[in-house]
Design a protein around this motif. Structure first.
Motif, PDB file in Angstrom:
ATOM      1  N   SER A  58      48.391  25.131  50.916  1.00 37.90           N
ATOM      2  CA  SER A  58      48.939  26.007  49.885  1.00 37.90           C
ATOM      3  C   SER A  58      47.819  26.781  49.202  1.00 37.90           C
ATOM      4  O   SER A  58      46.654  26.363  49.203  1.00 37.90           O
ATOM      5  N   LEU A  59      48.184  27.895  48.594  1.00 39.83           N
ATOM      6  CA  LEU A  59      47.199  28.713  47.902  1.00 39.83           C
ATOM      7  C   LEU A  59      46.590  27.951  46.727  1.00 39.83           C
ATOM      8  O   LEU A  59      45.404  28.124  46.418  1.00 39.83           O
ATOM      9  N   ALA A  67      40.657  33.654  48.898  1.00 37.33           N
ATOM     10  CA  ALA A  67      41.477  34.815  48.556  1.00 37.33           C
ATOM     11  C   ALA A  67      40.608  35.954  48.036  1.00 37.33           C
ATOM     12  O   ALA A  67      40.830  37.128  48.375  1.00 37.33           O
ATOM     13  N   VAL A  68      39.603  35.628  47.229  1.00 36.64           N
ATOM     14  CA  VAL A  68      38.700  36.652  46.706  1.00 36.64           C
ATOM     15  C   VAL A  68      37.950  37.326  47.850  1.00 36.64           C
ATOM     16  O   VAL A  68      37.766  38.555  47.867  1.00 36.64           O
ATOM     17  N   ILE A 146      52.470  36.241  49.482  1.00 33.86           N
ATOM     18  CA  ILE A 146      51.946  37.088  50.559  1.00 33.86           C
ATOM     19  C   ILE A 146      50.543  36.635  50.940  1.00 33.86           C
ATOM     20  O   ILE A 146      50.220  36.477  52.131  1.00 33.86           O
ATOM     21  N   MET A 147      49.703  36.396  49.950  1.00 29.30           N
ATOM     22  CA  MET A 147      48.343  35.943  50.221  1.00 29.30           C
ATOM     23  C   MET A 147      48.351  34.576  50.896  1.00 29.30           C
ATOM     24  O   MET A 147      47.580  34.329  51.836  1.00 29.30           O
ATOM     25  N   ALA A 175      39.573  23.861  53.539  1.00 27.31           N
ATOM     26  CA  ALA A 175      39.381  25.078  52.753  1.00 27.31           C
ATOM     27  C   ALA A 175      39.503  24.851  51.258  1.00 27.31           C
ATOM     28  O   ALA A 175      39.508  25.813  50.484  1.00 27.31           O
ATOM     29  N   SER A 176      39.600  23.613  50.820  1.00 27.97           N
ATOM     30  CA  SER A 176      39.684  23.341  49.385  1.00 27.97           C
ATOM     31  C   SER A 176      38.311  23.353  48.726  1.00 27.97           C
ATOM     32  O   SER A 176      38.214  23.317  47.496  1.00 27.97           O
ATOM     33  N   GLN A 177      37.246  23.409  49.521  1.00 29.28           N
ATOM     34  CA  GLN A 177      35.894  23.332  48.965  1.00 29.28           C
ATOM     35  C   GLN A 177      34.955  24.308  49.660  1.00 29.28           C
ATOM     36  O   GLN A 177      33.904  23.928  50.172  1.00 29.28           O
TER      37      GLN A 177
END
Length: 228
Positions: A58-59, A67-68, A146-147, A175-177
């Motif tokens: 999840s985002l 995302a940045v 969307i992201m 991808a959490s870190q």
């Protein structure tokens, strides 16, 4: 009295009208479903002879750097456009007409529509469907969704889909870190995931990722990521 029989053009018109209504209904419900349910698979994954390794995240769980990084790399006005960057589309069209090297004009929303609902490759028919699905997701989803879908279905390496699977492939953790450089390298791979590598980047990819790290600071210092 015998019932009146429609002419051939009349029958064709009725069939086409019903087909369009069914298409609109099915696609509307399909896009609405993905507002709440992760896409289980995509056409690109099905057609990928290298497999489709993926691990949905999840985002909220994913490090914000990812995302940045893609905003910095792919779509600087993601938070404020309606699905389309009209200036980028105009520039891409002018380059095509002049025969110059063509840059991409697609937004993250357009790429999400293509990746989640359609197939890779060009052609006006596919591009038309991409436009239709982009309008639908902008109408039915919010920007964070969307992201989130984009970061989970985009190809990030050979047989690898999503930022989380990409982080595990390249850096040995999820991808959490992510550090800014790690996120930037994944973003740098996205335009050509079959030929670029985030662990051992070529000189161009490494330089591009370093430039993205600088842009990420600009994104954070501006309203460009406020919608997330």
């Amino acid at each position: 009295m015998a019932a009146r029989t429609r002419s051939l053009p009349g029958r064709v018109f009725v069939f086409a009208f019903k087909a369009i209504l069914w298409f609109l209904l099915i696609t509307f419900l399909w896009v609405l479903l993905y507002r709440f349910v992760p896409p289980p698979i995509t056409a690109t994954m099905v057609l990928d002879e290298n497999g489709s390794g993926r691990d949905w995240m999840s985002l909220e769980e994913m490090d914000q750097a990812m995302a940045v990084a893609v905003i910095a790399a792919e779509d600087g006005i993601f938070c404020i456009h309606d699905g389309f960057d009209y200036e980028a589309i105009q520039r891409a069209w002018e380059e095509r007409q002049s025969g110059e090297r063509q840059r991409g004009g697609s937004t993250i929303s357009q790429q999400t529509a293509k990746n989640a609902f359609l197939w890779q490759g060009g052609g006006w028919f596919r591009k038309g469907l991409e436009t239709y699905f982009t309008v639908l997701i902008e109408f039915l989803w919010d920007k964070p969704r969307i992201m989130e879908v984009y970061l989970n279905v985009a190809e990030t390496g050979i047989g690898t889909y999503g930022a989380n699977a990409g982080a595990q492939r390249y850096f040995g953790h999820d991808a959490s870190q992510l550090s800014d450089l790690e996120a930037a390298r994944i973003a740098a791979v996205l335009p050509a995931p079959k030929t670029r590598d985030a662990t051992r980047p070529g000189s161009w990819t490494a330089r591009y990722a370093n430039r993205l790290v600088a842009r990420m600071g600009q994104v954070r210092a501006s309203p460009l990521d406020d919608c997330l």
